[in-house]
Every structure is written in structure tokens, then in C-alpha cells.
Design a protein around this motif. Structure first.
Motif, mmCIF file in Angstrom:
data_model
loop_
_atom_site.group_PDB
_atom_site.id
_atom_site.type_symbol
_atom_site.label_atom_id
_atom_site.label_comp_id
_atom_site.label_asym_id
_atom_site.label_seq_id
_atom_site.Cartn_x
_atom_site.Cartn_y
_atom_site.Cartn_z
ATOM 1 N N TYR A 1 9.525 38.587 74.686
ATOM 2 C CA TYR A 1 9.252 37.344 75.393
ATOM 3 C C TYR A 1 8.390 36.451 74.521
ATOM 4 C CZ TYR A 1 11.167 39.352 79.642
ATOM 5 O OH TYR A 1 12.011 39.886 80.572
ATOM 6 N N LEU A 2 8.690 35.151 74.530
ATOM 7 C CA LEU A 2 7.904 34.172 73.789
ATOM 8 C C LEU A 2 7.229 33.231 74.770
ATOM 9 C CD1 LEU A 2 10.404 33.032 70.998
ATOM 10 C CD2 LEU A 2 8.594 34.755 70.824
ATOM 11 N N ASN A 3 5.984 32.887 74.503
ATOM 12 C CA ASN A 3 5.320 31.893 75.347
ATOM 13 C C ASN A 3 5.673 30.490 74.854
ATOM 14 O OD1 ASN A 3 3.703 31.314 73.183
ATOM 15 N ND2 ASN A 3 1.942 32.468 73.939
ATOM 16 N N LYS B 1 5.874 29.602 71.311
ATOM 17 C CA LYS B 1 6.809 30.451 70.555
ATOM 18 C C LYS B 1 6.111 31.684 69.981
ATOM 19 C CE LYS B 1 10.458 27.659 70.787
ATOM 20 N NZ LYS B 1 11.710 28.039 71.431
ATOM 21 N N LYS B 2 5.005 32.057 70.590
ATOM 22 C CA LYS B 2 4.314 33.281 70.161
ATOM 23 C C LYS B 2 4.801 34.439 71.013
ATOM 24 C CE LYS B 2 0.424 31.810 67.621
ATOM 25 N NZ LYS B 2 -0.258 30.651 68.225
ATOM 26 N N ARG B 3 4.901 35.580 70.364
ATOM 27 C CA ARG B 3 5.400 36.752 71.061
ATOM 28 C C ARG B 3 4.340 37.339 71.990
ATOM 29 N NH1 ARG B 3 8.877 41.251 67.840
ATOM 30 N NH2 ARG B 3 8.791 42.783 69.516
#
Ligand SMILES: Nc1ncnc2c1ncn2[C@@H]1O[C@H](COP(=O)(O)OP(=O)(O)O)[C@@H](O)[C@H]1O
Ligand SMILES: [Mg+2]
Length: 221
Positions: free
Chosen positions: A63-65, A68-70
Motif C-alpha cells: 500500500y502507498l500513501n 507514494k510512500k510505502r
């Protein structure tokens, strides 16, 4: 912006037979995605892997916030994802307690639990049953309670496995309405596995087909 679910080149093989083969997909919109396919095509396997309840043999799911960070696979993520099984697991307790359980284990305060549970029970049309033992609900009501239990968490992702299995016409229509209302709120991405074509056409924004271990958009070959 929504949380994104990235599925990258996953394989799942049972007894030498690939159920999912090199499957990639990105779920990036707060819409209703419907995954169609006959029994045994791998819908449940796929949903469970997406919900991090199972791991693929190869490939990645993450999942990415919005940056675009995991996101790490920790308890915070489990506040953001809920999975509703085809047969709703019911505790021998009131409807209220069944719906409140997920909030209790996630550490919500009592006042907020009461407010949220009453709101969702009203939403799914079960507020008048809140004190009833949940084991005595009809199958359609139990399904609605299962959905209530999922949405009470206000998750970013809701996975629904065969939400209309064992449900009559009237309750199917109620479930349709509930899903369309959840969609209007634009709080959650909803991913549904079903073999019910009519139901899929009523609620789905994006219809996908699981075939030969791949996920195809409806008009792709
Ligand atoms: N734990 C398991 N062990 C062995 N085979 C499995 C297991 N889970 C699923 N399968 C097989 O994988 C295939 C896909 O199953 P499933 O994902 O449940 O499909 P669907 O939900 O589309 O009906 C089926 O052939 C099923 O028997
Ligand atoms: Mg299934």
C-alpha cells in the motif's frame, strides 16, 4: 488523495497448479471494483492476498500513501483495511457487541464506540435489532451486520467476498443501496469478489474478470 494498493507480478500456486499467474494491478480510486469469475477461479485467494491475510508465492502486494510512500505492514494498516468473509463469523452476543468488537480491539474509547456503532447500525437498517443476539439474525441481516462491522472502522479499503451469497432478492437490493451510499461518501475503496453478474452490473464502477490467473478489464480480450 486515496491510499493506493499495488499488486505486482504475483503468483499463487496450489499443488503445482497456478491459481494466480504473474498478476499485476493498481487500485487507486475510491470506487467500487468488482472482480468476476466462476467458482475456483481464484477470487478469494486474490482478495485475501490483497488484504494481507495470505502471502503470494512470488511477487509483491503493498500500500502507498498519498506521498507514494510505502506503508509498513503493522497495526496501523489494519485500521485501514477490512475484509468481510462470505460467511459472516458471528459471536454469541448482541448485534451491538458484534459490531463494536473491531473498535474495542483497536482501542477506541467507549463513547466513540457507541456513537459509531449506532450510526452504522442505522445506516444498514439494523438499529432496531441492536440488542438482539446476532446468532438469531436472518442470513441477509447477518450479511448487513458484516458490512456494518467493516465500515464502522472507516477503513480506506473494504474487501467483500461474495456479499450476496445466501442472500435473498430483498436483502441483495438493500446491500446494493448500502454499497452505493458508501461509495458516495468517497471514504473507501471497495473491492468485491462475486460471481453474480447482475449484482456486479448494479454496483460496479470498474468490472474486472479473473481468468486463467490474470485480472482483465471487462473489454480486454
Ligand atoms: N489452501 C488451499 N490449498 C489448496 N488449494 C486451494 C487453497 N485455497 C484455494 N485453493 C484452490 O485454488 C483455486 C481457487 O480458489 P478460490 O480462490 O477460493 O476461488 P474462488 O473464490 O474464485 O471460488 C481452487 O481450485 C481452490 O481449490
Ligand atoms: Mg471465493
Amino acid at each position: 488523495m486515496a491510499l493506493e494498493l499495488i499488486v505486482s507480478k504475483i503468483w499463487k500456486i496450489y499443488e503445482g497448479r497456478p491459481v494466480l499467474r504473474d498478476l499485476s494491478f493498481v487500485f487507486d480510486r475510491k470506487r467500487i471494483y468488482v472482480i468476476m469469475g466462476p467458482n475456483g477461479s481464484g477470487k478469494t485467494t486474490f482478495l485475501k492476498i490483497c488484504a494481507l491475510l495470505e502471502v503470494p508465492d512470488k511477487g509483491k502486494v503493498f500500500y502507498l500513501n498519498s506521498d507514494k510512500k510505502r506503508l509498513p505492514k503493522d497495526i496501523n494498516l489494519f485500521r485501514k483495511i477490512t475484509y468481510v468473509f462470505p460467511e459472516v463469523g458471528i459471536f454469541n452476543a448482541s448485534v451491538f457487541d458484534n459490531v463494536a468488537y473491531g473498535l474495542k480491539i483497536r482501542g477506541f474509547k467507549k463513547k466513540e464506540i457507541v456513537a459509531r456503532v449506532e450510526e452504522v447500525l442505522d445506516f444498514v437498517g439494523l438499529i432496531h435489532k441492536k440488542k438482539q443476539n446476532a446468532l438469531t439474525l436472518s442470513s441477509g441481516e447477518a450479511k448487513r451486520m458484516g458490512i456494518a462491522r467493516a465500515i464502522v472502522i472507516e477503513p480506506e479499503f473494504i474487501f467483500l467476498d461474495e456479499p450476496t451469497a445466501f442472500v435473498d432478492m430483498k436483502n441483495t437490493e438493500i446491500i446494493e443501496k448500502i454499497l452505493l451510499q458508501i461509495k458516495e461518501r468517497e471514504k473507501s475503496t471497495i473491492i468485491i469478489a462475486t460471481h453474480d453478474t447482475y449484482f456486479a452490473s448494479k454496483v460496479g464502477d470498474i468490472i474486472l474478470k479473473l481468468e486463467n490467473g490474470k485480472l482483465l478489464t471487462e473489454n480486454s480480450a
